[in-house]
Scaffold this active site. Structure first.
Site, short mmCIF file in Angstrom:
data_model
loop_
_atom_site.label_atom_id
_atom_site.label_comp_id
_atom_site.label_asym_id
_atom_site.label_seq_id
_atom_site.Cartn_x
_atom_site.Cartn_y
_atom_site.Cartn_z
N PHE A 130 6.77 5.92 13.76
CA PHE A 130 6.62 6.61 12.47
C PHE A 130 7.24 8.01 12.58
O PHE A 130 6.97 8.73 13.55
CB PHE A 130 5.14 6.69 12.10
CG PHE A 130 4.89 7.15 10.70
CD1 PHE A 130 5.00 6.28 9.64
CD2 PHE A 130 4.57 8.47 10.45
CE1 PHE A 130 4.78 6.70 8.34
CE2 PHE A 130 4.35 8.91 9.14
CZ PHE A 130 4.45 8.02 8.09
N ASP A 200 -0.92 6.23 19.34
CA ASP A 200 -1.23 6.45 17.93
C ASP A 200 -1.82 5.15 17.39
O ASP A 200 -1.17 4.10 17.46
CB ASP A 200 0.04 6.85 17.16
CG ASP A 200 -0.28 7.27 15.74
OD1 ASP A 200 -1.28 6.77 15.17
OD2 ASP A 200 0.46 8.10 15.18
N TYR A 225 -7.11 7.10 6.46
CA TYR A 225 -6.95 6.56 5.09
C TYR A 225 -6.29 5.19 5.04
O TYR A 225 -6.07 4.66 3.97
CB TYR A 225 -6.16 7.55 4.21
CG TYR A 225 -4.84 8.04 4.77
CD1 TYR A 225 -3.71 7.26 4.73
CD2 TYR A 225 -4.74 9.31 5.33
CE1 TYR A 225 -2.51 7.71 5.24
CE2 TYR A 225 -3.54 9.78 5.84
CZ TYR A 225 -2.42 8.97 5.80
OH TYR A 225 -1.23 9.42 6.31
N LYS A 226 -5.98 4.61 6.21
CA LYS A 226 -5.39 3.26 6.20
C LYS A 226 -6.51 2.23 6.33
O LYS A 226 -7.30 2.08 5.42
CB LYS A 226 -4.33 3.17 7.30
CG LYS A 226 -3.13 4.06 6.97
CD LYS A 226 -2.13 4.18 8.10
CE LYS A 226 -1.01 5.12 7.66
NZ LYS A 226 -0.22 5.60 8.80
N ARG A 385 6.94 -4.93 3.03
CA ARG A 385 5.86 -4.80 3.99
C ARG A 385 4.53 -5.18 3.32
O ARG A 385 4.22 -4.70 2.22
CB ARG A 385 5.82 -3.34 4.45
CG ARG A 385 5.01 -3.07 5.69
CD ARG A 385 5.23 -1.64 6.13
NE ARG A 385 4.54 -0.72 5.22
CZ ARG A 385 3.88 0.37 5.61
NH1 ARG A 385 3.85 0.70 6.89
NH2 ARG A 385 3.28 1.15 4.74
#
Ligand code: PLP
Length: 426
Positions: A130, A200, A225-226, A385
């Site tokens: 990312f 991560d 928040y995922k 995705r």
């Protein structure tokens, strides 16, 4: 596998985790396949947030730092997240953002490595990590005169044969491809190579079983928040192995990381353990929402725990892959995510040479929400995705999602001009 709609309905009827869906309030016309980007709102969140605002803030005012446990919130929620990532109590805090926490742990790893083995000054990561992870590492390298080396995943074993290597920083589940590293074997290889391991967990925490302690990792960060459903911009988390936690300051040495913050001393004395990884005053309203989200994942505990969640996640992604291959054959889609269970996170990505963005937009217009990630025209293709959160997705949802995809492709609906106008956030 039987791919009939009736069979999918039967799978939902037998699903031991079916009741967990009631923790959420998902609009009836929506099939949400983007929980890997922003988790769904827990039903408990609005009332809890309202309580923090109207009672704890509105009436109790500053007393809430003590009476409502505000001051302990980062540690309290950190301990809840710890249960999902194989971390011991008192080793995790919920605080700041993933980017900021990564800055802290990379700086600490750099510091520890520089003292332990001064001749090592390279950080290794994946080219398709990312971007914020790469940018933070790049900035640190620039500042310290270190070097960031980027490779493809299959080149990692070779890249470990580098005597200048100090730190390996990887995302456990890749945000683009959904490919998952074997945390235990990679961490061991990194240690054998004389380097420190930073993970991560942005796409792992709450999505797949994680055992940081068992894998003997050094540092970890992750996102609130995922899959933790903590709400937009929720605090992230940071974990440091106890063998490292007291070794050095982290660079954002704010007063919340002080041993005695309310002594107000002019000099900094770091608190012991993970508490020193806190910086300044934390957002209580957001932490309260995050706690609601973490609780939705912990609710899987009595129903078989993360193993049951993982089994359902794999069943959902298997079904999706098979349905796409059976029903959307010849439409130019190719599977990017690994088929092997051990190498797959909780998402499925499909590459398409043309129209990936517009296809996702056409799906969103039909209430099937996934997202699009641009390729780089070189190593990585444009992808569609789809994230699969087993807490609230069912097998019938997967069937309908693929049926919408089939219709969007077969009818050419995605070529309509309105689906080709790019938004700021994809
Ligand atoms: C989502 C994500 C982030 C987000 O970082 P923020 O600081 O919250 O913007 C970071 N790293 C990875 C790997 C992610 O997937």
């Amino acid at each position: 596998m039987n791919l009939d709609l009736d069979h999918c309905r039967a799978l939902d009827a037998q699903d031991p985790l079916r009741s967990l869906r009631d923790q959420f309030d998902i609009p009836a016309d929506t099939i949400y396949l983007d929980g890997n980007s922003l988790g769904v709102m827990p039903r408990s969140a609005p009332a809890r947030v309202a309580e923090v605002v109207t009672q704890e803030w509105g009436r109790d005012l500053i007393r809430s730092w003590n009476t409502a446990g505000w001051f302990e919130m980062p540690r309290k929620v950190g301990d809840q997240i710890a249960q999902l990532i194989g971390a011991a109590p008192g080793t995790t805090v919920a605080t700041d953002s993933t980017s900021i926490n990564l800055f802290k742990v990379l700086s600490a790893a750099l510091n520890i490595s520089a003292r332990r083995s001064p001749g090592r000054w390279r950080i290794l990561s994946e080219r398709s990590n990312f971007p914020t992870d790469l940018y933070i590492a790049e900035a640190l390298c620039k500042d310290k005169g270190w070097e960031l080396v980027l490779v493809e995943p299959e080149e990692i074993p070779q890249a470990l044969q580098d005597e200048k290597l100090a730190i390996v920083m990887l995302t456990h589940v890749n945000y683009r491809t959904g490919a998952m590293h074997d945390m235990t074997s990679v961490t061991k290889a990194v240690h054998d190579a004389g380097a420190l391991m930073v993970w991560d967990l942005a796409h792992s925490a709450g999505a797949v079983p994680v055992d940081l302690t068992g894998a003997d990792a050094d540092f970890a960060v992750g996102c609130g928040y995922k899959y933790l459903n903590g709400g937009p911009g929720a605090p992230a988390f940071v974990w440091v192995h106890p063998r490292h936690a007291d070794q050095c300051w982290q660079p954002l040495a704010g007063w919340w990381g002080h041993e005695r913050p309310f002594a107000f001393t002019p000099d900094y004395q770091p608190a012991g353990g993970i508490v020193r990884y806190q910086c300044g005053t934390q957002p209580m309203i957001s932490l309260a929402a995050l706690e609601c989200g973490v609780q939705t994942v912990l609710a899987v505990g009595p129903l078989g725990g993360m193993a049951a969640l993982r089994a359902k996640s794999l069943a959902l992604t298997d079904l999706f892959i098979q349905l796409v291959e059976a029903r959307c054959a010849g439409q130019g889609l190719s599977l990017v995510t690994p088929r092997e269970h051990a190498q797959r996170g909780s998402q499925v990505c499909l590459a398409r040479a043309e129209g990936a963005y517009a296809i996702v937009q056409a799906l969103i217009a039909r209430g099937v929400i996934g997202d699009y990630r641009a390729g780089d025209g070189q190593h990585h293709a444009d992808i569609l995705r789809f994230g699969f959160t087993p807490l609230y997705l069912g097998f019938e949802d997967v069937w309908h999602a693929v049926e919408h995809l089939r219709q969007v492709l077969a009818s050419g609906e995605w070529q309509r001009p309105e689906f080709n106008q790019q938004h700021a956030v994809t």
